[in-house]
Design an enzyme around this catalytic site. Sequence first.
Site, PDB file in Angstrom:
ATOM      1  CB  CYS A 261      -0.965   0.009   1.178  1.00 32.49           C
ATOM      2  SG  CYS A 261      -2.278  -1.202   0.976  1.00 32.49           S
TER       3      CYS A 261
HETATM    4  N1  LIG Z   1      -3.561  -5.266   0.999  1.00 33.63           N
HETATM    5  C1  LIG Z   1      -3.952  -4.294   1.805  1.00 33.63           C
HETATM    6  O1  LIG Z   1      -3.617  -4.240   2.992  1.00 33.63           O
HETATM    7  C2  LIG Z   1      -4.880  -3.216   1.306  1.00 33.63           C
HETATM    8  C3  LIG Z   1      -5.492  -2.350   2.209  1.00 33.63           C
HETATM    9  C4  LIG Z   1      -6.352  -1.378   1.739  1.00 33.63           C
HETATM   10  C5  LIG Z   1      -6.585  -1.269   0.380  1.00 33.63           C
HETATM   11  N2  LIG Z   1      -5.967  -2.118  -0.488  1.00 33.63           N
HETATM   12  C6  LIG Z   1      -6.263  -1.987  -1.917  1.00 33.63           C
HETATM   13  O2  LIG Z   1      -7.220  -2.997  -2.243  1.00 33.63           O
HETATM   14  C7  LIG Z   1      -6.984  -3.502  -3.569  1.00 33.63           C
HETATM   15  C8  LIG Z   1      -6.761  -5.009  -3.531  1.00 33.63           C
HETATM   16  O3  LIG Z   1      -5.573  -5.264  -2.817  1.00 33.63           O
HETATM   17  P1  LIG Z   1      -5.122  -6.747  -2.441  1.00 33.63           P
HETATM   18  O4  LIG Z   1      -3.923  -6.608  -1.572  1.00 33.63           O
HETATM   19  O5  LIG Z   1      -6.308  -7.512  -1.919  1.00 33.63           O
HETATM   20  O6  LIG Z   1      -4.726  -7.312  -3.889  1.00 33.63           O
HETATM   21  P2  LIG Z   1      -4.408  -8.831  -4.269  1.00 33.63           P
HETATM   22  O7  LIG Z   1      -3.455  -8.780  -5.393  1.00 33.63           O
HETATM   23  O8  LIG Z   1      -4.049  -9.591  -3.029  1.00 33.63           O
HETATM   24  O9  LIG Z   1      -5.816  -9.404  -4.764  1.00 33.63           O
HETATM   25  C9  LIG Z   1      -6.393  -9.138  -5.991  1.00 33.63           C
HETATM   26  C10 LIG Z   1      -7.166 -10.375  -6.434  1.00 33.63           C
HETATM   27  O10 LIG Z   1      -7.881 -10.074  -7.627  1.00 33.63           O
HETATM   28  C11 LIG Z   1      -7.864 -11.236  -8.460  1.00 33.63           C
HETATM   29  N3  LIG Z   1      -8.181 -10.828  -9.839  1.00 33.63           N
HETATM   30  C12 LIG Z   1      -7.368 -10.278 -10.770  1.00 33.63           C
HETATM   31  N4  LIG Z   1      -8.059 -10.000 -11.898  1.00 33.63           N
HETATM   32  C13 LIG Z   1      -9.346 -10.392 -11.672  1.00 33.63           C
HETATM   33  C14 LIG Z   1     -10.538 -10.345 -12.426  1.00 33.63           C
HETATM   34  N5  LIG Z   1     -10.554  -9.838 -13.644  1.00 33.63           N
HETATM   35  N6  LIG Z   1     -11.670 -10.837 -11.878  1.00 33.63           N
HETATM   36  C15 LIG Z   1     -11.675 -11.351 -10.623  1.00 33.63           C
HETATM   37  N7  LIG Z   1     -10.573 -11.413  -9.857  1.00 33.63           N
HETATM   38  C16 LIG Z   1      -9.423 -10.929 -10.364  1.00 33.63           C
HETATM   39  C17 LIG Z   1      -6.465 -11.793  -8.260  1.00 33.63           C
HETATM   40  O11 LIG Z   1      -6.403 -13.161  -8.645  1.00 33.63           O
HETATM   41  C18 LIG Z   1      -6.276 -11.566  -6.759  1.00 33.63           C
HETATM   42  O12 LIG Z   1      -6.718 -12.693  -6.013  1.00 33.63           O
HETATM   43  C19 LIG Z   1      -5.777  -2.717  -4.087  1.00 33.63           C
HETATM   44  O13 LIG Z   1      -6.222  -1.629  -4.826  1.00 33.63           O
HETATM   45  C20 LIG Z   1      -5.090  -2.257  -2.828  1.00 33.63           C
HETATM   46  O14 LIG Z   1      -4.327  -1.088  -3.029  1.00 33.63           O
HETATM   47  C21 LIG Z   1      -5.137  -3.086  -0.063  1.00 33.63           C
END
Ligand SMILES: NC(=O)c1ccc[n+]([C@@H]2O[C@H](COP(=O)([O-])OP(=O)(O)OC[C@H]3O[C@@H](n4cnc5c(N)ncnc54)[C@H](O)[C@@H]3O)[C@@H](O)[C@H]2O)c1
Length: 416
Positions: A261
């Site tokens: 992040c």
């Molecule tokens: N990780 C954190 O602590 C956190 C906290 C707050 C906000 N965020 C934000 O939340 C969002 C997600 O973060 P994350 O860490 O969960 O990401 P991540 O990479 O862990 O998860 C994303 C998921 O989306 C899936 N995916 C990709 N393309 C897809 C599609 N077309 N259809 C369905 N699924 C699909 C992937 O396989 C993956 O499992 C980001 O924008 C991030 O900045 C993350």
Amino acid sequence: MKTSISVIGAGYVGLVIAACLAKLGNEVTLIDIDELKVNSIRNGVSPIYEEGLDELLRKVNMQVTTDYEKTLTSKIIMLCLGTPSDEGGINLNDIAEASTTLAGILKRRQDYCVITIKSTIAPGTTEGLIIPALEKSGKKAGKDFGVCMCPEFLREGKAIHDFMNPARIIVGEHDRTSGDIFCQLYEHFKASIMRTSLKTAEMIKLASNAFLATKISYINEIGNMCKQLGIDAYDVAKGLGSDDRIGNKFLNAGVGFGGSCLPKDLRMLIAKAKEINYQPRMLEEVLRLNDEQALRMLNLLRKHVQLKGAIIGLLGLAFKSGTDDVRDSRAIGIVEALLREGATVKAYDPLATKNFSRIFPQIEYVTVEQVLNSDAILILTECEEFNELDYKGKLVIDGRRIAKAREAGIYEGICW
Ligand SMILES: NC(=O)c1ccc[n+]([C@@H]2O[C@H](COP(=O)([O-])OP(=O)(O)OC[C@H]3O[C@@H](n4cnc5c(N)ncnc54)[C@H](O)[C@@H]3O)[C@@H](O)[C@H]2O)c1
């Protein structure tokens, strides 16, 4: 209000949100394109480490699938796709692809649903990219379907607690009806809800993370000076943080911030600034200071050992303790530099070894005791078990202020 919800993207955010919403009694469908992930979750095994998540997955009842058709009946659809960014810019491919797939579903829906973006995106992305993609369905936002942008503030390692007990809820709404319907989902949460425009909500998330990152680079800069002046940066932070206009959180000087992040969101905001021809001088410096901070560990190390041919032990590979997430971890740049300079690296992390070995299959992953038998030890996360080790007679460079490590034969704290 309990309702039917589809969560798209079963990563660190989507999986936790889906499981929590199911626990609260909603009818939840979790969708991901990664079949391995889907099968693992279906079997009650979390593909990521998150405190309490395996237990929660065993308890809750939700549908987990690769099939977007299941969104056809959901009243609320939440997008939790990754939005990585690097010097080259922001990668919105997954968001764009998911929005296009959803447009195919919207085309066939007769009823109203609200599509809510939980992913972190730059101001203007919902209006400039997501809504146009959804409207390719022939349906109109604000009339045939609703749109909200509700940034997520959970912390990895404490994600379930944070989602269930949010400090604040920000809801950006395309129109009043979208916001009214989405806000019902959060009505029993204690936190206040701030309703705003879509792009304000997008900016609040980026501004929050940029501020936290700035606080860390700030205290690191003070800490770097303290180190040279023979002052303990933690004493300074204590005095500084007791002013409630400043606050005592995020004032731990050390090896810097990493994770999926803070660095990424800062890069996203910098890219957005440049897109509008604004030069974000302070934000760029925050990032540059952070990159240099990790390498300061190596400067301290070089004072005591010749890196070529040395065995260097690393304690901590994840971007912080309590997670297996190694995205933008401080250890990455350090390992690259150590290998470049001809050192042998032995590393230990309680949770993140598997993920780190995908990036660096060539280093040795060993037990914590074996790390202690290296020529020098670098401490890169604030893991509690590192405070139980016997460092006597060792050479330790500490990036996280582990009290016990001060008993080392030669001890260098990065900012103290
Ligand atoms: N990780 C954190 O602590 C956190 C906290 C707050 C906000 N965020 C934000 O939340 C969002 C997600 O973060 P994350 O860490 O969960 O990401 P991540 O990479 O862990 O998860 C994303 C998921 O989306 C899936 N995916 C990709 N393309 C897809 C599609 N077309 N259809 C369905 N699924 C699909 C992937 O396989 C993956 O499992 C980001 O924008 C991030 O900045 C993350």
